[in-house]
Write a protein that holds these residues in place. Structure first.
Motif, PDB file in Angstrom:
ATOM      1  N   SER B  99       0.826  -1.199   0.000  1.00 43.34           N
ATOM      2  CA  SER B  99       0.000   0.000   0.000  1.00 43.34           C
ATOM      3  C   SER B  99       0.867   1.258   0.000  1.00 43.34           C
ATOM      4  O   SER B  99       0.362   2.373   0.037  1.00 43.34           O
ATOM      5  N   ASN B 100       2.167   1.073  -0.027  1.00 44.16           N
ATOM      6  CA  ASN B 100       3.092   2.202   0.045  1.00 44.16           C
ATOM      7  C   ASN B 100       4.322   1.869  -0.786  1.00 44.16           C
ATOM      8  O   ASN B 100       5.449   1.886  -0.308  1.00 44.16           O
ATOM      9  N   GLU B 102       6.175   2.913  -3.523  1.00 43.69           N
ATOM     10  CA  GLU B 102       7.362   3.663  -3.930  1.00 43.69           C
ATOM     11  C   GLU B 102       8.406   3.742  -2.830  1.00 43.69           C
ATOM     12  O   GLU B 102       9.584   3.442  -3.033  1.00 43.69           O
ATOM     13  N   ARG B 103       7.955   4.172  -1.639  1.00 41.55           N
ATOM     14  CA  ARG B 103       8.939   4.371  -0.576  1.00 41.55           C
ATOM     15  C   ARG B 103       9.542   3.045  -0.134  1.00 41.55           C
ATOM     16  O   ARG B 103      10.715   2.974   0.241  1.00 41.55           O
ATOM     17  N   ARG B 270      -3.416   2.780  -9.287  1.00 45.74           N
ATOM     18  CA  ARG B 270      -3.956   3.403  -8.082  1.00 45.74           C
ATOM     19  C   ARG B 270      -5.397   3.845  -8.268  1.00 45.74           C
ATOM     20  O   ARG B 270      -5.752   4.396  -9.291  1.00 45.74           O
ATOM     21  N   LEU B 499       3.476   8.880   9.412  1.00 46.87           N
ATOM     22  CA  LEU B 499       2.259   8.614  10.184  1.00 46.87           C
ATOM     23  C   LEU B 499       1.598   7.408   9.525  1.00 46.87           C
ATOM     24  O   LEU B 499       0.909   7.547   8.521  1.00 46.87           O
TER      25      LEU B 499
END
Lengths: 73, 720
Positions: B99-100, B102-103, B270, B499
């Protein structure tokens, strides 16, 4: 030329340059704030600092003093 | 049989710990990485129920710290890269939060350069599906050149498949590192040429070349290159920097993110028009007006349940019923029935069961507390606490999360100190541990009640609040003083924090965490406390002739007599007060009971009139207040010192913490007594007053002096 610090809540901008050096700059880049990245200011903490921003699809918090190093347009 | 070592690497909040717990169950060993307070976890892969498992090699999984990058700037990152590059695990299992993407892939791009076979566990697939995004694992696998296994660690889906894929991957070659732009590649090639005699391993040569290109201090030290080689490399870098008009570190980071963004774009579709559940929760939880009231309410609930209500009931039951009557009674009658000597009965019952029991009594309370803390941590609220409280605490060199240990410490310092574990930065954590016991804990309240009742009868309402106020003041003062000392030198840790999305924690994680923390406390602190309580029992029951004597003739009493003169400048140069202070090290409640024994008041408690009268005769108002302040601020009880030792992971830092606390207590008591004597009791100015003025001046100087750590300019890439 203005920094992330001067941006209003809810507004988006593109990162053009990162000032500063060393650990802080590297950390900011490692977290995905690099040249050309889209960044949105979400809110300010209840006591007025730090900021919450959205970058690369996730939420990040950064102090205003550090946000000054992120130049956007 | 050959062992296979899997390194588990991933971003914080990627579900790494959940996956680790899933794979190893209770076959875990938790320790610290040598020399630092960063946790090291290792475990054996569970093979139960797998057919033919006898033929499998033994698989060890090392859970590396959660990191975003392999930069040289944080302890966690240095530990991870040293482990990968120097200890060479057989395979990397990289957890990627789908769910994240790229990072998370940014770290992956760096791991691919380590030259170790790799498997990707594409985690949080359940979250991705719910949000309407579509991730294509096959495309990702093709782009990265390593197997990708879909997992949902919270539900336990795919975990074992990922581990087995990693075991199989050991036989295959590592993924090919991502290629950078032409200019960078040719510079890396030239640096690699300089290294050809230094680094034999071809794959690692690229890793070292990139690190040298980034001017990584750690790697420069490690390789010990000659000055001419360094100059050559510096020239290559300068040429490249001039051509691309940026510094080398930024060039590499930018190029990595460019590559990773295009890989993510290929394999991820996305769903843009969404407001995730997390966003909705944050609209309320970190709302400008509601955030602080909600925070206060959450803290109240945690404190009320774990410290005031349920926690106290369980602890009291443990102390009074289980240890106080059942075990003590049982052991006493057992010892009597076998005719054990009186001293042995006393050692076992009063010394060991009394001492260790007092500490074990805290365990249920701590476990309840850790249940809440790990729930708040795992669900994502703790990061919001740091966000909400940062502004107040960072001025003191502390983290926004330091609030929680301090709040807990007003109940008991032991779980308070252990709650500091959730603070990421080592410096903030150490500082929090050093200052958190300044907040008066429950065991110090009888001392306050005694002094308030004895010295300020009728108008004692302000005494207890003044102690809390003083505690908070000392935290602030210490923050300002300590952050300027060389102990906390180096760059402040940048507060650029994720966060994470809110999610329901896995129950298994919570219970493993609680179990592990409880056990760590019982084992580590328990051994220290076991020895300490035996020792204190011995000292307070035996005389120098090694015979059992009354407490006022014991070795402890003579130590008390010996150190009494040291307390004269603080106004309580009475040996009984000195001895009471020393016995307070075992447990702060002892201060009151020792005073009552030494003053000959039998069964005296903090409200016994006879004790109050005797105490009133011992002190003046000012010296009594100084006595109380010293006992509030000085070294905490052995249980808390044990916890400090456990969390600091070093004897040196434990001594620094306890030494600092005692020194500060001494100075503050000195100021209170000497100034109070002149101002309130009308005594004349004496040598003591002058000493106090000098101490006050030193204290003021420590607070207002320029920060020596700020003079050091950032280019020194210090990590601690």
């Amino acid at each position: 030329m203005r920094s992330l610090r001067d941006m209003q809540c809810g507004k988006s901008a593109v990162v053009v340059r990162l000032a500063g050096e060393g650990a802080l700059k590297r950390r900011i880049m490692d977290m995905g704030i690099t040249k050309g990245t889209n960044i949105t200011v979400r809110k300010v903490a209840p006591l007025g600092d730090p900021l919450e921003v959205t970058v690369r699809g996730y939420e990040l918090t950064i102090r205003k003093a550090d946000a000054e190093n992120i130049i956007v347009e | 049989m050959k062992k296979i070592k899997i390194a588990l690497v991933g971003n914080p909040n990627s579900g790494k710990t959940t996956l680790f717990n899933d794979l190893t169950g209770s076959n875990q060993y938790v320790g610290n990485w040598p020399g630092v307070t960063v946790e090291k976890k290792e475990g054996r892969l569970r093979m139960t129920g797998k057919p033919g498992r006898e033929k499998w090699p033994q698989v060890i999984i090392v859970d590396l710290p959660g990191i975003y990058s392999l930069s040289p700037y944080t302890m966690e990152e240095v530990i991870t890269r040293d482990f990968l590059v120097l200890e060479r695990p057989d395979v990397i299992l990289n957890i990627v939060d789908a769910s994240n993407l790229e990072r998370n892939l940014y770290l992956t791009s760096q791991l691919m350069e380590c030259g170790i076979p790799m498997v990707i566990a594409l985690n949080m697939m359940d979250v991705v599906k719910k949000s309407g995004d579509i991730v294509n694992p096959d495309r990702l696998s093709a782009a990265l050149g390593c197997p990708v296994v879909e997992t949902s660690a919270v539900k336990g889906d795919g975990s074992m498949q990922a581990a087995l894929a990693a075991v199989r991957q050991v036989k295959f070659s590592p993924p090919a590192p991502l290629k950078f732009g032409e200019t960078v590649e040719s510079t890396l090639g030239m640096i690699g040429h300089v290294l050809k005699n230094k680094v034999a391993n071809e794959v690692l040569k690229r890793w070292y070349s990139i690190k040298l290109f980034e001017r990584d201090e750690k790697v420069r030290e490690q390789l010990a290159l000659s000055q001419s080689d360094l100059d050559k490399i510096e020239n290559f870098i300068k040429v490249c920097e001039a051509e691309l008009d940026d510094d080398s570190e930024s060039i590499i980071t930018n190029e990595r993110y460019e590559r990773v963004t295009s890989i993510a774009a290929e394999s991820l579709q996305r769903n843009l028009n969404k407001l995730s559940a997390s966003d909705k929760i944050d609209r309320i939880v970190t709302n400008r007006w509601l955030a602080l009231p909600i925070f206060a309410a959450v803290m109240f609930i945690v404190y009320y349940i774990s410290v005031s209500s349920v926690g106290t009931i369980v602890t009291d039951w443990m102390n009074e019923t289980l240890f106080g009557s059942w075990i003590t009674g049982g052991v006493s009658s057992l010892l009597e029935s076998v005719g054990a000597a009186g001293w042995l009965q006393s050692l076992i019952v009063d010394g060991i069961i009394g001492g260790v029991g007092a500490v074990l009594g805290f365990v249920p309370q701590m476990m309840i507390l850790f249940f809440f803390l790990s729930f708040l941590e795992d669900c994502g609220y703790m990061a919001r606490v740091a966000f909400i409280m940062d502004r107040i605490f960072r001025k003191l060199g502390l983290s926004g999360k330091s609030f929680i240990p301090m709040l807990i410490s007003s109940g008991c310092g032991v779980p308070g100190i252990m709650a500091s574990r959730t603070i990421e930065s080592e410096k903030d954590r150490k500082m929090t541990i050093m200052v958190t016991t300044f907040i008066p804990c429950g065991a110090k309240l009888p001392i306050i009640a005694l002094i308030a009742g004895a010295m300020f009868p009728g108008s004692s309402w302000w005494v207890a609040p003044s102690m809390y106020f003083l505690g908070i003041l000392m935290v602030i003062l210490s923050g300002i003083i300590l952050k300027k000392t060389p102990l906390f030198s180096g760059e402040p840790s940048p507060f650029v924090m994720e966060l994470p999305q809110y999610h329901m924690p896995a129950a298994k994680n919570l219970f493993l965490h609680i179990w592990e923390r409880g056990r760590a406390f019982i084992v580590k602190a328990g051994t220290v406390i076991f020895v300490a309580s035996g020792l204190i029992w011995f000292l307070s029951n035996f005389g120098w002739n090694l015979r059992m004597v009354d407490q006022d003739e014991s070795i402890l009493a003579s130590i008390g007599h010996f150190i009494t003169p040291m307390f004269s400048p603080l106004g309580f140069g009475d040996w009984r007060a000195a001895v009471a202070t020393v016995t307070g090290l075992a447990a702060k409640e002892n201060v009151v009971s020792t005073l009552s024994v030494l003053l000959g008041v039998s069964e005296g408690a903090e409200s016994t009139p006879a004790l109050l009268a005797s105490v009133a005769g011992m002190f003046s108002m000012v010296s009594a207040y100084a006595f109380m302040v010293f006992n509030m601020l000085c070294a905490p009880c052995v249980a808390a010192i044990g916890a400090i030792h456990r969390e600091m992971g070093s004897v040196k830092w434990t001594l620094i913490a306890v030494g600092y606390q005692t020194a500060l207590a001494y100075i503050i008591s000195l100021l209170i007594y000497q100034f109070g004597r002149v101002l309130f009791l009308g005594h004349t100015v004496s040598a003591g007053t002058i000493a106090a003025i000098a101490a006050a001046l030193i204290l003021i100087w420590l607070v207002v002096r320029p920060d020596s750590n700020k003079k050091i300019k950032p280019p020194q890439k210090a990590t601690s």
